[in-house]
Design an enzyme around this catalytic site. Structure first.
Site, PDB file in Angstrom:
ATOM      1  N   SER A 328       0.807  -1.221   0.000  1.00 30.53           N
ATOM      2  CA  SER A 328       0.000   0.000   0.000  1.00 30.53           C
ATOM      3  C   SER A 328       0.836   1.265   0.000  1.00 30.53           C
ATOM      4  CB  SER A 328      -0.909   0.019   1.233  1.00 30.53           C
ATOM      5  OG  SER A 328      -1.767  -1.092   1.246  1.00 30.53           O
ATOM      6  N   HIS A 422      -7.409  -0.717   5.959  1.00 29.67           N
ATOM      7  CA  HIS A 422      -6.950  -2.099   6.143  1.00 29.67           C
ATOM      8  C   HIS A 422      -7.077  -2.551   7.599  1.00 29.67           C
ATOM      9  CE1 HIS A 422      -5.579  -2.904   2.078  1.00 29.67           C
ATOM     10  NE2 HIS A 422      -5.000  -1.719   2.046  1.00 29.67           N
TER      11      HIS A 422
END
Length: 492
Positions: A328, A422
């Site tokens: 990410s 997340h």
């Protein structure tokens, strides 16, 4: 999904036929008296009045033409400021009747004090719930039944979010209307109404085109780049609504690798090891990009559902697959760091980010005071061109990034939006990767750093509950060690 039932079939997402919007200035601009008057008249006709509680199930729906008039009028507003003005008037003038809410609340309180029987109290509470429904919800409900009505409402919410970001319209009434519309869209786009579809090079050209255009994390450069992202050792999935199969709403890109990737260039630029997939080469699934194609669906949990569905799909295809992780970006890290450098630069002699030895090493390379030189170098990404400077910055940037992700909070949750996403899903903040994104965008937005959020499937449920309920972040030893270094070396 109570209240939808068979009528959902009527909520088609076909494009509405309203005038196209020519480009116009985005700055705030008050509507003319004529336009304002037209808006007020339109809203009076289009927004259905709230029926009396006793007549709530007997009152006929407003004529379809009234809702269509609103759609047509709204679509003809060329300027963002005009659309914002109409939405502001809708939120302000057609919300909840606060007098009715106060009256019904007092009735509930009185019945509780009188210890009345349950049936009477429950009906009073139902009256209160009914009074708490804003009038514009009825308008949205009836628009959703038009051909293309839901698509129109998705675009309307995108306009509303943009207007709020540009401060064209503000206030609690607008925020409340946004929340109501988001809640309605969450019902219409819940997981039961979504189809999971895989993209390959043989998918329709318009699907490939839309996915390439909407890729927000790592832009697609050309058709060969797109072909690589849907080819061997890669997977691309999207959700579409059951009423419009083949139309992507949210897209997830996955790399199938031998281990958890620590560099994005190895995924988006390098060719796969072979044209034919060998299952023994695949041990990890790395989610490296997730993008919404409709900004009006922000906050609707499409991404969370998509990851869960894709994991199940990959487990069917590769039963031996054991590692699931993201790779990410860290948007906002450079901006956060530059803010700290600005604050400390204004206070001569103050240094709470770097140790004395680090300051000395950095100054020897740049030849200038640390704070001033780093502001320019970090903003431009030029620091990465110097091997000595990159080496000097690795230690401090890694620990500062760990603190930014783990320690900087918004209302108790992770400040960074990607981290928050997340962690809400139950992932573990697992590994920060040095020079993981050497693109100009990666260097200027996150100093070239990226982070893996690892999904231990048996732990995602408890982790999510712990984060959402107690605001606890599950992190690896690497992250916690870097955070400890920050706490011992920095004085923020």
């Amino acid at each position: 999904m109570r209240g939808l039932g068979p009528s959902l079939r009527a909520r088609r997402l076909l494009p509405l036929r309203y005038p196209p919007r020519p480009p116009g200035p985005r700055g705030p601009r008050l509507c003319s008296g004529l336009t304002a008057s037209a808006m007020d008249e339109l809203l009076r006709r289009a927004v259905p009045p709230t029926p009396a509680y006793e007549l709530r199930e007997k009152t006929p729906a407003p004529a379809e033409g009234q809702c269509a008039d609103f759609v047509s009028f709204y679509g003809g507003l060329a300027e963002a400021a005009q659309r914002a003005e109409l939405l502001g008037r809708l939120a302000q003038g057609f919300g909840v009747d606060h007098g009715q809410v106060a009256e019904q609340s007092a009735g509930v309180l009185q019945l509780r004090q009188q210890s009345r029987e349950a049936a009477v109290l429950l009906q009073a509470e139902d009256r209160l719930r009914y009074a708490l429904v804003p009038r514009y919800r009825g308008l949205f409900h009836h628009i959703s039944k038009l051909d293309g009505g839901v698509r129109f409402l998705v675009q309307l919410r995108a306009d509303l979010l943009e207007a709020q970001a540009l401060k064209l319209v503000e206030g609690p009434h607008v925020r409340e209307m946004n929340g109501v519309l988001k809640s309605m869209l969450s019902e219409w786009f819940s997981s039961g109404f979504l189809n999971l579809e895989r993209v390959t090079w043989h998918s329709p050209c318009e699907v490939l085109q839309k996915i390439s255009e909407c890729e927000a994390v790592h832009p697609v450069k050309n058709w060969m780049d797109m072909k690589r992202r849907v080819g061997p050792y890669r997977r691309c999935y999207f959700f579409s609504h059951c009423s419009t199969p083949g139309d992507p709403l949210v897209v997830l890109h996955v790399a199938l690798t031998g281990d958890i990737s620590n560099n994005i260039q190895s995924i988006v630029k390098e060719c796969p090891p072979s044209e034919t997939e060998e299952k023994n080469r695949i041990a990890a699934a790395v989610f490296y990009s997730i993008s919404l194609t409709q900004q009006g669906l922000q906050g609707v949990e499409l991404g969370t559902f998509l990851i869960k569905r894709v994991v199940k799909e990959l487990q069917k295809e590769f039963p031996h697959l054991g590692a699931f992780s993201s790779l990410s970006p860290i948007p906002g890290f450079t901006k956060w760091l530059l803010g700290l450098l600005n604050v400390q630069g204004k206070e001569y002699g103050r240094n709470e980010l770097f140790t004395d030895s680090e300051c000395k090493e950095i100054a020897e390379v740049t030849g200038d005071p640390v704070h001033e030189s780093l502001k320019g170098l970090l903003s431009s990404g030029e620091w990465a061109k110097s091997e000595k400077l990159a080496q000097a910055l690795q230690g401090p940037l890694m620990r500062l990034c760990a603190w930014y992700l783990y320690g900087e909070k918004h209302r108790g949750y992770a400040l960074n939006p990607v981290a928050n996403f997340h962690l809400q899903n139950g992932a573990v903040m697992w590994r920060i990767n040095w020079m993981a994104d050497s693109s100009l965008k990666g260097l200027t937005s996150s100093c070239g750093l990226m982070v893996n959020y690892r999904y231990y499937l048996e732990e995602t449920g408890p982790n999510s509950i712990s984060y959402l309920g107690s605001k606890n972040i599950k992190a690896s030893e690497q992250i916690l060690s870097l955070v400890a270094q920050f706490q011992s070396n920095s004085k923020l």
